[in-house]
Design a protein around this motif. Sequence first.
Motif, PDB file in Angstrom:
ATOM      1  N   VAL A  99       0.855  -1.189   0.000  1.00 15.37           N
ATOM      2  CA  VAL A  99       0.000   0.000   0.000  1.00 15.37           C
ATOM      3  C   VAL A  99       0.892   1.241   0.000  1.00 15.37           C
ATOM      4  O   VAL A  99       1.813   1.354   0.822  1.00 15.37           O
ATOM      5  CB  VAL A  99      -0.946   0.031   1.217  1.00 15.37           C
ATOM      6  N   ALA A 100       0.619   2.154  -0.923  1.00 13.83           N
ATOM      7  CA  ALA A 100       1.363   3.414  -0.997  1.00 13.83           C
ATOM      8  C   ALA A 100       0.478   4.551  -0.510  1.00 13.83           C
ATOM      9  O   ALA A 100      -0.676   4.684  -0.959  1.00 13.83           O
ATOM     10  CB  ALA A 100       1.824   3.680  -2.424  1.00 13.83           C
ATOM     11  N   PHE A 101       0.999   5.354   0.411  1.00 14.02           N
ATOM     12  CA  PHE A 101       0.323   6.546   0.886  1.00 14.02           C
ATOM     13  C   PHE A 101       1.037   7.773   0.289  1.00 14.02           C
ATOM     14  O   PHE A 101       2.254   7.914   0.428  1.00 14.02           O
ATOM     15  CB  PHE A 101       0.352   6.619   2.415  1.00 14.02           C
ATOM     16  N   PHE A 102       0.266   8.621  -0.377  1.00 15.83           N
ATOM     17  CA  PHE A 102       0.790   9.828  -1.005  1.00 15.83           C
ATOM     18  C   PHE A 102       0.327  11.030  -0.179  1.00 15.83           C
ATOM     19  O   PHE A 102      -0.885  11.269  -0.068  1.00 15.83           O
ATOM     20  CB  PHE A 102       0.289   9.944  -2.442  1.00 15.83           C
ATOM     21  N   CYS A 103       1.264  11.763   0.392  1.00 20.31           N
ATOM     22  CA  CYS A 103       0.934  12.807   1.371  1.00 20.31           C
ATOM     23  C   CYS A 103       1.479  14.169   0.945  1.00 20.31           C
ATOM     24  O   CYS A 103       2.626  14.280   0.513  1.00 20.31           O
ATOM     25  CB  CYS A 103       1.529  12.464   2.740  1.00 20.31           C
ATOM     26  N   VAL A 104       0.643  15.203   1.104  1.00 12.78           N
ATOM     27  CA  VAL A 104       1.075  16.589   0.934  1.00 12.78           C
ATOM     28  C   VAL A 104       0.674  17.357   2.183  1.00 12.78           C
ATOM     29  O   VAL A 104      -0.503  17.343   2.568  1.00 12.78           O
ATOM     30  CB  VAL A 104       0.432  17.246  -0.303  1.00 12.78           C
ATOM     31  N   ASN A 105       1.637  17.988   2.826  1.00  7.02           N
ATOM     32  CA  ASN A 105       1.347  18.882   3.952  1.00  7.02           C
ATOM     33  C   ASN A 105       1.284  20.298   3.414  1.00  7.02           C
ATOM     34  O   ASN A 105       2.280  20.855   2.955  1.00  7.02           O
ATOM     35  CB  ASN A 105       2.428  18.763   5.027  1.00  7.02           C
ATOM     36  N   ARG A 106       0.092  20.906   3.486  1.00 11.20           N
ATOM     37  CA  ARG A 106      -0.100  22.249   2.961  1.00 11.20           C
ATOM     38  C   ARG A 106       0.299  23.340   3.965  1.00 11.20           C
ATOM     39  O   ARG A 106       0.363  24.519   3.593  1.00 11.20           O
ATOM     40  CB  ARG A 106      -1.570  22.454   2.596  1.00 11.20           C
ATOM     41  N   HIS A 107       0.522  22.971   5.219  1.00 11.59           N
ATOM     42  CA  HIS A 107       0.798  23.984   6.235  1.00 11.59           C
ATOM     43  C   HIS A 107       2.210  24.542   6.054  1.00 11.59           C
ATOM     44  O   HIS A 107       3.167  23.789   5.829  1.00 11.59           O
ATOM     45  CB  HIS A 107       0.637  23.414   7.643  1.00 11.59           C
ATOM     46  N   GLU A 108       2.341  25.854   6.182  1.00 14.87           N
ATOM     47  CA  GLU A 108       3.619  26.498   5.901  1.00 14.87           C
ATOM     48  C   GLU A 108       4.626  26.352   7.037  1.00 14.87           C
ATOM     49  O   GLU A 108       5.840  26.481   6.808  1.00 14.87           O
ATOM     50  CB  GLU A 108       3.401  27.980   5.587  1.00 14.87           C
TER      51      GLU A 108
END
Length: 505
Positions: free
Chosen positions: A421-430
């Motif tokens: 299982v691949a989890f693709f993550c983006v943290n938008r917090h600066e």
Amino acid sequence: MRARVAANIDFVVGEIDPRLYGSFIEHLGRAVYSGIYEPGHASADANGFRTDVIDLVRELDVPIVRYPGGNFVSAYNWEDGIGPKEDRPVRLDLAWHTSETNEVGIHEFADWAEAAGTQMMLAVNLGSRGLDEARAFVEYVNHPSGTYWSDLRRKNGREDPWGVKMWCLGNEMDGPWQIGQKTADEYGRLAFETAKALRAYDTSLELVVCGSSTPTMATYPAWEATVLDYTYDSVDYISLHMYFKNHDKDLPRYLSLPAQLDDYIQTVAGIIRMTKAKKRSKRDVYISFDEWNVWYHSEAQDKATLQGEDGWPIAPPLLEDIYDFADVLQVGAILNTFIRRADVVKVGCLAQLVNVIAPIMTVKDGPAWRQTTFWPYYYASRYGRGTALNLALDCPGYDSAVATGVPYLDISAVRAEDGTVAFFCVNRHETEEIALDVALQGLPLSRIVMDKVIAGHALDATNGPGEEPVAPVDGTGAEVVAEPGGGRLTAPIAPLSYRVIRLGD
């Protein structure tokens, strides 16, 4: 900040069509000439194709490529690109105010696609031409022999047909910029009759009808309702296009634009369901999101050429956006949106593949190199194939000028055939790190098999032909604990970062 996620083996969005990670080559700027094709280049093969570019396309594992346009196709005569090269005409391309030599046509592009390990997705001209052009093109490309067009193909050097299955019925026919723009009724009738003719030749063809060029069109979403009313039982996909801009350098707003993308997809999905019910149809129509990308960096520098101040140049630099680190986050979130809507979005084409708003750039007579956005595309294409999981997310969010309740964590997950299982993550917090906590319900995953992160760069950091500093490195701090009935993944997701974590048993 903490983000709690539940990933359950039984809660799925649907199977991902590998063509979700397709791309696009148009006769525009340097996409073709000095992009994929540059005879005399040190890496050129016997057909004039740059093998350094082919190697990068193969690295991305691009499953399908749309060709030859785009706006270009709406005044294109495909017959100009066949036969001896010395006999091919030079034409004025009204879409991009340039001259087209037709040195590359269907034969050459097909050879390139084979070398690059990808399938062709061809578009027919329903702008300046119509049904006859479409059926002749399909016959030339797909019929074995014994007819005028198939025998002409064989005379031109290709014995066996290419057997192209996916065909686009025009391009952005709602747009006032398009050669041969049509109303929804005009286009719907033409698309229906063209589809009928192509189905009379081969019922197995996959046909794509034009949807709205952007959700900001005045005719959206009535366009989709009208066009599908004409064509629903004759086509397989409706195309959507969307580009993402950050002229005002408002990062929270920019990174919230995928929420508009999601609304766009859901609205058109609703129109598809409505039309299916109205028609009492048993067929399913899906979305082909066959143009999408970040596009704004190069707009000012292109004005002179597009307004005709440079005359009619051959393959000038156009739409050559140089992408930065902020665009990595954006492209990652866009791809996550497509994964989360994989039940209805089956085909996608990142526009475009080489030089023109592209992940791959070339220097004429010089090297090819990876833009910053190469990487989220690479990881999604390589590890985003299988079954999209329907994640439950609990995470703080924010409001922007274009969306409300945008979660700081943008995440998707895909379970591959081998069980990883691949989890693709983006943290938008600066500024804040996110403590990711994923409950793995029914997923027998006990180890981390890959952990890559792109983080810590200035927002305007870019790559170039001499150096590619914006690139993935190994992630740290992630842990997975096996428990009865599943387990738990925890990881620190750095502020303004893109991260891919793959788990196996």
